[in-house]
Design a protein around this motif. Structure first.
Motif, short mmCIF file in Angstrom:
data_model
loop_
_atom_site.label_atom_id
_atom_site.label_comp_id
_atom_site.label_asym_id
_atom_site.label_seq_id
_atom_site.Cartn_x
_atom_site.Cartn_y
_atom_site.Cartn_z
N LEU A 66 0.98 -0.67 0.09
CA LEU A 66 0.00 0.23 -0.21
C LEU A 66 1.48 1.45 0.28
CD1 LEU A 66 -2.70 1.78 0.26
CD2 LEU A 66 -2.52 0.62 2.54
N GLY A 67 0.68 1.91 -0.70
CA GLY A 67 1.36 3.35 -1.11
C GLY A 67 0.78 4.11 -0.32
N LEU A 68 1.88 4.89 0.70
CA LEU A 68 0.81 6.17 1.71
C LEU A 68 0.18 7.12 1.03
CD1 LEU A 68 4.51 7.17 3.15
CD2 LEU A 68 3.22 5.69 4.17
N LEU A 91 3.58 -0.86 3.53
CA LEU A 91 4.24 0.20 3.37
C LEU A 91 4.32 0.71 2.42
CD1 LEU A 91 2.82 1.71 7.01
CD2 LEU A 91 1.16 0.81 5.07
N LEU A 92 4.20 1.75 0.99
CA LEU A 92 4.71 1.94 0.76
C LEU A 92 5.82 3.57 0.52
CD1 LEU A 92 4.40 -0.82 -2.07
CD2 LEU A 92 6.23 -0.69 -0.87
N ALA A 93 6.70 4.55 0.57
CA ALA A 93 6.97 5.90 0.08
C ALA A 93 6.96 5.43 -1.24
CB ALA A 93 8.04 5.79 0.72
N CYS A 94 5.56 5.99 -1.47
CA CYS A 94 5.57 6.53 -3.78
C CYS A 94 6.19 7.39 -4.04
CB CYS A 94 4.57 5.47 -4.24
SG CYS A 94 3.89 4.09 -3.56
N ALA A 95 6.93 7.40 -5.15
CA ALA A 95 6.36 8.79 -5.97
C ALA A 95 5.47 9.72 -5.28
CB ALA A 95 6.89 8.46 -7.29
N ARG A 96 4.11 9.60 -5.87
CA ARG A 96 2.85 10.18 -5.79
C ARG A 96 2.19 9.97 -4.77
NH1 ARG A 96 1.09 8.41 -12.12
NH2 ARG A 96 2.78 10.12 -12.94
N SER A 97 3.09 9.58 -3.43
CA SER A 97 2.57 9.61 -1.98
C SER A 97 2.88 10.75 -1.31
CB SER A 97 3.15 8.55 -1.31
OG SER A 97 2.90 7.26 -1.43
N VAL A 98 1.09 11.88 -1.19
CA VAL A 98 0.95 12.78 -0.68
C VAL A 98 2.51 12.96 0.66
CG1 VAL A 98 -0.24 14.57 0.05
CG2 VAL A 98 -1.04 13.12 -2.08
N PRO A 99 1.47 12.51 2.26
CA PRO A 99 2.92 12.43 2.48
C PRO A 99 4.10 11.67 2.68
CG PRO A 99 1.65 10.35 3.30
CD PRO A 99 1.37 10.91 1.21
N GLN A 100 5.36 12.57 2.68
CA GLN A 100 6.25 12.35 2.33
C GLN A 100 7.13 12.32 3.96
OE1 GLN A 100 8.22 11.46 -0.40
NE2 GLN A 100 6.47 11.72 -1.37
N LEU A 101 7.82 11.56 4.45
CA LEU A 101 7.79 11.31 6.16
C LEU A 101 9.12 11.50 6.23
CD1 LEU A 101 4.55 9.13 7.10
CD2 LEU A 101 4.94 11.26 7.08
N PRO A 134 6.92 -0.76 8.84
CA PRO A 134 7.47 1.08 7.91
C PRO A 134 7.64 0.64 6.13
CG PRO A 134 9.41 0.59 9.65
CD PRO A 134 8.53 -1.22 8.91
N PRO A 135 7.54 2.19 6.54
CA PRO A 135 7.63 2.50 4.41
C PRO A 135 9.01 2.16 4.01
CG PRO A 135 6.77 4.46 5.83
CD PRO A 135 6.62 2.93 6.76
N VAL A 136 8.65 1.65 3.03
CA VAL A 136 10.39 1.97 2.01
C VAL A 136 9.88 2.23 0.46
CG1 VAL A 136 11.53 -0.09 3.35
CG2 VAL A 136 10.06 -0.30 1.48
N PRO A 137 11.26 3.12 -0.56
CA PRO A 137 10.56 3.24 -1.52
C PRO A 137 10.14 1.71 -2.04
CG PRO A 137 12.67 4.64 -0.91
CD PRO A 137 11.84 3.34 -0.04
N LEU A 138 10.00 1.84 -2.77
CA LEU A 138 9.18 0.30 -3.74
C LEU A 138 10.82 -0.04 -4.41
CD1 LEU A 138 7.26 -2.15 -4.98
CD2 LEU A 138 7.00 -0.06 -6.96
N ARG A 139 11.59 0.55 -4.70
CA ARG A 139 12.61 0.38 -5.85
C ARG A 139 14.17 -0.05 -4.47
NH1 ARG A 139 13.29 5.49 -5.38
NH2 ARG A 139 14.57 6.49 -3.79
N ASP A 140 13.24 -0.38 -3.09
CA ASP A 140 13.90 -0.87 -1.70
C ASP A 140 13.15 -2.05 -1.28
OD1 ASP A 140 15.86 1.08 -2.48
OD2 ASP A 140 15.37 2.58 -1.04
N PHE A 141 12.07 -2.11 -2.18
CA PHE A 141 11.72 -3.16 -1.36
C PHE A 141 12.74 -4.83 -2.08
CE2 PHE A 141 7.79 -6.67 -1.07
CZ PHE A 141 7.19 -5.84 -0.07
#
Length: 226
Positions: A66-68, A91-101, A134-141
């Motif tokens: 799930l993207g943030l 959880l995924l920190a995606c390029a278009r995720s509005v929350p950038q944590l 915890p969220p990670v970028p998809l490229r690091d999943f």
């Protein structure tokens, strides 16, 4: 044997749900479902164990990627995941995720998200809340941790209608952020054996896509086992 419950649960049971002394409620303890009776204690409201319910193993194991999302939509997606029996939430920190944590905010957010999952699990009568990472970028999943049956909700012409797919009792389902996955993320998913699936003719919010996809997997699994 009796045990006191905290002030939050006392307020919820007596003020919100209007339970009275002697009423029975279900509780969760170490992965077991227990029937408890409410009783008053000099130091507050207490519960007394009546009996334990036999656990039923869930046949379907869903791993949700799930993207943030923005807070209100993210809360909806988390509650729905618990109610629909998702086993693991990645959880995924995606390029278009509005929350950038940043890392400094992740710990507090993870505690809040875990609390939402536990509350939704109790509310729906399930036993075990989803595990959440915890969220990670998809490229690091780490895609190697996922089941072999993999599906991604994609806004693409080549997407297969979800009603036409077949799956086993373990699967991965990926839902991106508002605005969908970007091209690099889409390529990563396809390159890691995710099949693109469509959820109907309308463009759904990400939280709605979680509900629609996980509900379909759950109902389809139940229908095939009848």
């Amino acid at each position: 044997e009796e045990g006191l419950i905290d002030s939050y649960q006392q307020h919820h049971l007596t003020r919100v749900l209007r339970w009275k002394e002697g009423d029975r409620v279900e509780g969760l303890f170490l992965g077991e479902k227990i029937v408890l009776a409410l009783c008053f204690h000099p130091d507050g409201l207490a519960v007394r164990e009546c009996y334990r319910l036999a656990l039923r193993r869930d046949h379907l194991e869903i791993h949700l990627l799930l993207g943030l999302l923005k807070a209100d939509q993210f809360d909806i997606a988390l509650r729905a995941s618990a109610e629909l029996g998702v086993a693991v939430i990645h959880l995924l920190a995606c390029a278009r995720s509005v929350p950038q944590l940043g890392e400094d905010k992740i710990r507090g957010k993870m505690q809040r998200w875990s609390k939402i999952l536990h509350e939704a699990t109790r509310q729906c009568g399930s036993v075990t809340p989803p595990m959440i990472s915890p969220p990670v970028p998809l490229r690091d999943f780490d895609f190697a941790s996922l089941p072999g049956a993999r599906f991604a909700a994609l806004l693409a012409e080549r997407s297969i209608p979800i009603g036409n797919i077949c799956f086993e009792n373990k699967l991965a389902f990926a839902v991106g952020p508002e605005g969908d996955w970007d091209l690099e993320e889409e390529a990563l998913l396809i390159g890691n054996q995710f099949k693109p699936v469509g959820l109907g003719d309308h463009v759904l919010r990400s939280s709605t896509a979680v509900v629609a996809g996980c509900s379909w997997f759950r109902l389809k699994d139940q229908a095939e086992r009848i």
